[in-house]
Enzyme design. Structure first.
Site, PDB file in Angstrom:
ATOM      1  N   GLU A   1      58.690  37.992  45.530  1.00 34.43           N
ATOM      2  CA  GLU A   1      59.094  39.171  45.273  1.00 34.43           C
ATOM      3  C   GLU A   1      58.462  39.998  44.331  1.00 34.43           C
ATOM      4  OE1 GLU A   1      62.397  37.203  43.551  1.00 34.43           O
ATOM      5  OE2 GLU A   1      61.130  37.627  44.811  1.00 34.43           O
TER       6      GLU A   1
ATOM      7  N   HIS B   1      58.691  32.853  42.888  1.00 33.12           N
ATOM      8  CA  HIS B   1      59.176  33.986  43.550  1.00 33.12           C
ATOM      9  C   HIS B   1      58.030  35.407  43.688  1.00 33.12           C
ATOM     10  CE1 HIS B   1      63.673  33.976  41.710  1.00 33.12           C
ATOM     11  NE2 HIS B   1      62.957  32.858  40.797  1.00 33.12           N
TER      12      HIS B   1
ATOM     13  N   CYS C   1      63.508  30.735  45.797  1.00 35.69           N
ATOM     14  CA  CYS C   1      64.185  29.493  44.443  1.00 35.69           C
ATOM     15  C   CYS C   1      65.661  28.941  44.564  1.00 35.69           C
ATOM     16  CB  CYS C   1      63.915  30.252  43.696  1.00 35.69           C
ATOM     17  SG  CYS C   1      64.032  29.522  41.302  1.00 35.69           S
TER      18      CYS C   1
END
Length: 561
Positions: free
Chosen positions: A527, A525, A398
């Site tokens: 994750e 993102h 990001c």
């Protein structure tokens, strides 16, 4: 529907979220379908506008919900996909009730906490608990509800009352309360003290709720006489006193619960003891024990602005953990405050500046995670420049991707004034700009949020191979700014390749530097969708590159292995 309520007492931060997640793991291993709800008693509508220093990371769901980080624990542990309605806040409840009042839905009645707020809470729980979250059709069997904060907090009182009413309305066989409490050890004698838990349970009972199980947090396993005292004074059967003592890693918590037959106590409360199988946690056991036995590690530099509170990057840390375990390694994360890398710090605090640069140079790979605001940006740019010039594996997420674009424009294109309009509104060379559809007046839920599709423009790129040669990938987003489409031509001519774009082809999603072993930036993102047994592709690529295994891995992927 069966409800498991997890409450906390004595102090906050005892690990209610991990306990609730672990209960879900054990019940799922018994063959039940599980969903989760997190209740946050704060007045914010959601977690989106809160600083990571206030409440830890903001976790983002597929539907764009900005929620409490505990929902990330639920998704990772139970392997489900939750919705924004699985996170209930005081703000959401009051907003829904006030909207009804304005419409006249209450037919002139005086709107009160009881029954209107409590009814709204009960209806919300009953509705959301029926939503399937495991990809199958039909409602789940069990809903694990975690009540944030500690029993006795003023702000959680309407929720306690609503849950008391819920327990009464659904019946004794459909409601199980697990109270998580602290058993401290004081003084040189080392005696385990039960009084704080006794007071906490007394407070809970005074509010109309009686715990069926106690989950006791302690540094060391509970002594038998401690258990007996808790059972006697808290009116909880001895076999229902569970001990969650400190363990090498949190994956041991479901195993602790299983070993103490927590599932038997819960299923007995639900009258389901004969209808379920014994929990099959062989795979989970292997995962927990294998991690304990790992000896080799990899040094990872995390360059961010919220490094003072590691919960600010909880999902990033978990994704690194999942990727490292897939490579039979332990993560050794070195936290670097981005501002410590800056020239100003060299003057004001030379020791911190030298230590930060020493840590960065000793790392096998570098990651710059997401964030907002201009603090530490110059340090992140310096970190990106260092990794690019020295061929150190780099992953920018990001803001981290935008940082790499700014650095490349400044260093390679020679545009020293290039910047993001987030940091300099008047920059003559805006390489990162505010998205046209964004709102400049409202902060909450106005970003580009949730799961969006990214199409691979270059099939032969590293990222596409890491995603198993997929033509596209669906990942979760949370951003207001994007790479300026007008700059793409110049950047690509200079060697930076944008290998992934959104479905319009105008929004940049993934960048790579072909002349570099691993220099990757992603606007999304990754994750948030990483799982213990399914590590996120960009994180896996970073660790493979840091340990010299990437080329061999990509070769296997190309051959379909």
């Amino acid at each position: 529907m069966k409800y498991v309520l997890v409450t906390g007492g004595v102090v906050s931060g005892l690990g209610k979220g991990v306990t609730a997640s672990s209960i879900g793991v054990v019940l799922k291993a018994c063959g039940l379908r599980v969903t989760s709800i997190k209740i946050d008693p704060y007045l914010n509508t959601d977690a989106g506008t809160m600083s990571p220093f206030e409440h830890g990371e903001v976790f983002v769901l597929d539907d764009g919900g900005e929620v409490d980080l505990d929902l990330g624990n639920y998704e990772r542990f139970i392997d489900v996909t939750l919705t924004k309605d699985n996170n209930i806040t005081t703000g959401k409840i009051y907003q829904s009730v006030l909207e009804k009042e304005r419409r006249g839905d209450y037919l002139g009645k005086t709107v009160q906490v009881v029954p209107h707020i409590t009814d709204a809470i009960k209806n919300w729980i009953k509705t959301v608990s029926l939503i399937p979250v495991d990809g199958k059709e039909g409602p789940p069997d069990v809903c694990v509800i975690e009540l944030g904060g500690t029993v006795g907090d003023i702000e959680s009182m309407p929720f306690i009352e609503a849950l008391r009413q819920l327990s009464f309305s659904v019946g004794h066989d459909n409601f199980c309360l697990i109270h998580v409490s602290l058993i401290p050890v004081l003084g040189v004698v080392g005696e385990q003290k039960t009084k704080p838990t006794q007071h906490s349970v007394r407070e809970l009972r005074a509010l109309g709720l009686t715990p069926h199980l106690l989950a006791c947090r302690s540094a060391q396993p509970l002594l038998e006489n401690t258990k007996q005292k808790l059972s006697q004074f808290c009116h909880v059967p001895l076999e229902n006193i569970l001990n969650i003592h400190d363990v090498p890693n949190i994956w041991h918590v479901p195993l602790l619960l299983r070993n103490q037959n927590a599932h038997c106590s819960i299923l007995k409360q639900f009258n389901l003891l004969g209808d379920t199988s014994a929990p099959d946690l062989r795979d989970w056991t292997n995962m927990a024990e294998n991690f304990d036995n790992l000896t080799s590690s990899v040094r990872i530099a995390m360059v961010g602005k919220y490094v003072g509170l590691t919960d600010s990057y909880l999902s990033v840390v978990k994704a690194l953990l999942h990727a490292c375990i897939a490579c039979s390694l332990k993560p050794a994360i070195d936290w670097i405050a981005a501002s410590d890398l800056e020239d100003d710090t060299a003057k004001s605090n030379p020791e911190a500046h030298a230590a930060a640069w020493r840590t960065l140079r000793n790392a096998s790979c570098v990651i710059v995670p997401g964030g907002f605001g201009d603090r530490g940006v110059r340090g992140m740019i310096l970190a990106a420049k260092y990794t690019r010039e020295n061929k150190v594996p780099y992953l920018g997420i990001c803001l981290g991707m935008q940082i790499s674009v700014i650095e490349y424009t400044q260093s390679i294109l020679g545009l020293d004034t290039a910047n993001s309009t987030e940091f300099d509104e008047n920059t003559p060379n805006p390489v990162v700009i505010f998205m046209p559809e964004g709102s400049r007046t409202h902060m909450g839920s106005t970003m580009r949020l949730g799961s969006r599709r990214t199409l691979f423009e270059t099939p032969n790129c590293i990222t596409s191979k890491l995603y198993h040669n997929s033509e596209y990938v669906d990942e979760r987003h949370r951003h207001r700014y994007e790479v300026n489409p007008e700059m793409i031509g110049k950047l690509e001519e200079a060697g930076l390749k944008f290998v992934g774009r959104d479905e319009t082809g105008k929004r940049m999603e993934i960048l790579e530097l072909p002349s570099h072993p691993f220099y990757v930036g992603v606007q999304f993102h990754p994750e948030y969708k990483s799982r213990p047994r399914k590590p996120s592709a960009p994180f896996l690529g970073l660790i493979l590159a840091a340990t010299g295994q990437l080329e061999a891995y990509l070769g296997h992927c190309q051959n379909g292995i």
